[in-house]
Write a protein that holds these residues in place. Structure first.
Motif, mmCIF file in Angstrom:
data_model
loop_
_atom_site.group_PDB
_atom_site.id
_atom_site.type_symbol
_atom_site.label_atom_id
_atom_site.label_comp_id
_atom_site.label_asym_id
_atom_site.label_seq_id
_atom_site.Cartn_x
_atom_site.Cartn_y
_atom_site.Cartn_z
ATOM 1 N N ASN A 1 0.855 -1.250 0.050
ATOM 2 C CA ASN A 1 0.182 -0.016 0.249
ATOM 3 C C ASN A 1 0.937 1.226 0.154
ATOM 4 O OD1 ASN A 1 -2.419 -1.426 0.078
ATOM 5 N ND2 ASN A 1 -2.732 -1.592 1.904
ATOM 6 N N THR A 2 1.893 0.981 0.902
ATOM 7 C CA THR A 2 2.685 2.770 0.691
ATOM 8 C C THR A 2 3.435 2.776 -0.190
ATOM 9 O OG1 THR A 2 3.639 1.787 3.185
ATOM 10 C CG2 THR A 2 5.147 3.123 2.123
ATOM 11 N N PRO B 1 -5.837 -7.743 -0.377
ATOM 12 C CA PRO B 1 -5.518 -6.652 -0.980
ATOM 13 C C PRO B 1 -6.398 -5.447 -0.364
ATOM 14 C CG PRO B 1 -6.467 -7.820 -3.079
ATOM 15 C CD PRO B 1 -5.856 -8.450 -2.172
ATOM 16 N N LYS B 2 -6.405 -4.811 0.540
ATOM 17 C CA LYS B 2 -8.066 -4.413 1.140
ATOM 18 C C LYS B 2 -8.444 -3.457 0.960
ATOM 19 C CE LYS B 2 -5.223 -4.792 5.059
ATOM 20 N NZ LYS B 2 -5.947 -5.797 6.375
ATOM 21 N N ILE C 1 -8.340 0.408 0.640
ATOM 22 C CA ILE C 1 -7.623 1.420 0.480
ATOM 23 C C ILE C 1 -6.508 0.581 -0.932
ATOM 24 C CG2 ILE C 1 -5.309 0.338 2.436
ATOM 25 C CD1 ILE C 1 -6.480 4.378 0.926
ATOM 26 N N THR C 2 -6.541 -0.393 -0.530
ATOM 27 C CA THR C 2 -5.041 -0.697 -1.700
ATOM 28 C C THR C 2 -5.320 -0.259 -3.476
ATOM 29 O OG1 THR C 2 -5.028 -2.894 -0.493
ATOM 30 C CG2 THR C 2 -3.617 -2.436 -2.732
ATOM 31 N N SER D 1 -6.137 3.773 -4.364
ATOM 32 C CA SER D 1 -5.175 3.855 -4.094
ATOM 33 C C SER D 1 -4.523 3.552 -5.422
ATOM 34 C CB SER D 1 -3.997 3.415 -3.477
ATOM 35 O OG SER D 1 -4.140 3.673 -1.901
#
Length: 85
Positions: A18-19, A51-52, A54-55, A58
């Motif tokens: 994610n980062t 994956p979440k 947010i993944t 993004s």
């Protein structure tokens, strides 16, 4: 992949992915959306990672902010949404 080969000691986790995707979302590189999408695919193909939301968000943001734009960006964003559901 590099972890499996023994090149790195730390096993990648979802936070690391994610980062990296978030970093691509801030990049002006025209390849940023493709690189972010490649990372999403790596997460989805990984046996131990999931994956979440947010993944996915993004990666969508990378496509939304990229200069490629137009029909290509819309098509890729729709394909990502389909994978989410």
């Amino acid at each position: 992949e590099r972890y499996a080969k023994g090149e790195i000691r730390e096993q990648p986790d979802i936070v690391m992915f994610n980062t990296a995707i978030a970093a691509w979302s801030k990049s002006n590189d025209p390849q940023a959306p493709l690189r972010a999408e490649k990372l999403l695919k790596a997460v989805m193909d990984h046996k131990k990672l999931k994956p979440k939301t947010i993944t996915f968000n993004s990666v969508l943001m990378v496509w939304a902010r990229n200069d490629i734009g137009g029909a290509v960006a819309i098509s890729r964003a729709e394909a990502i949404l389909v994978r989410l559901f």
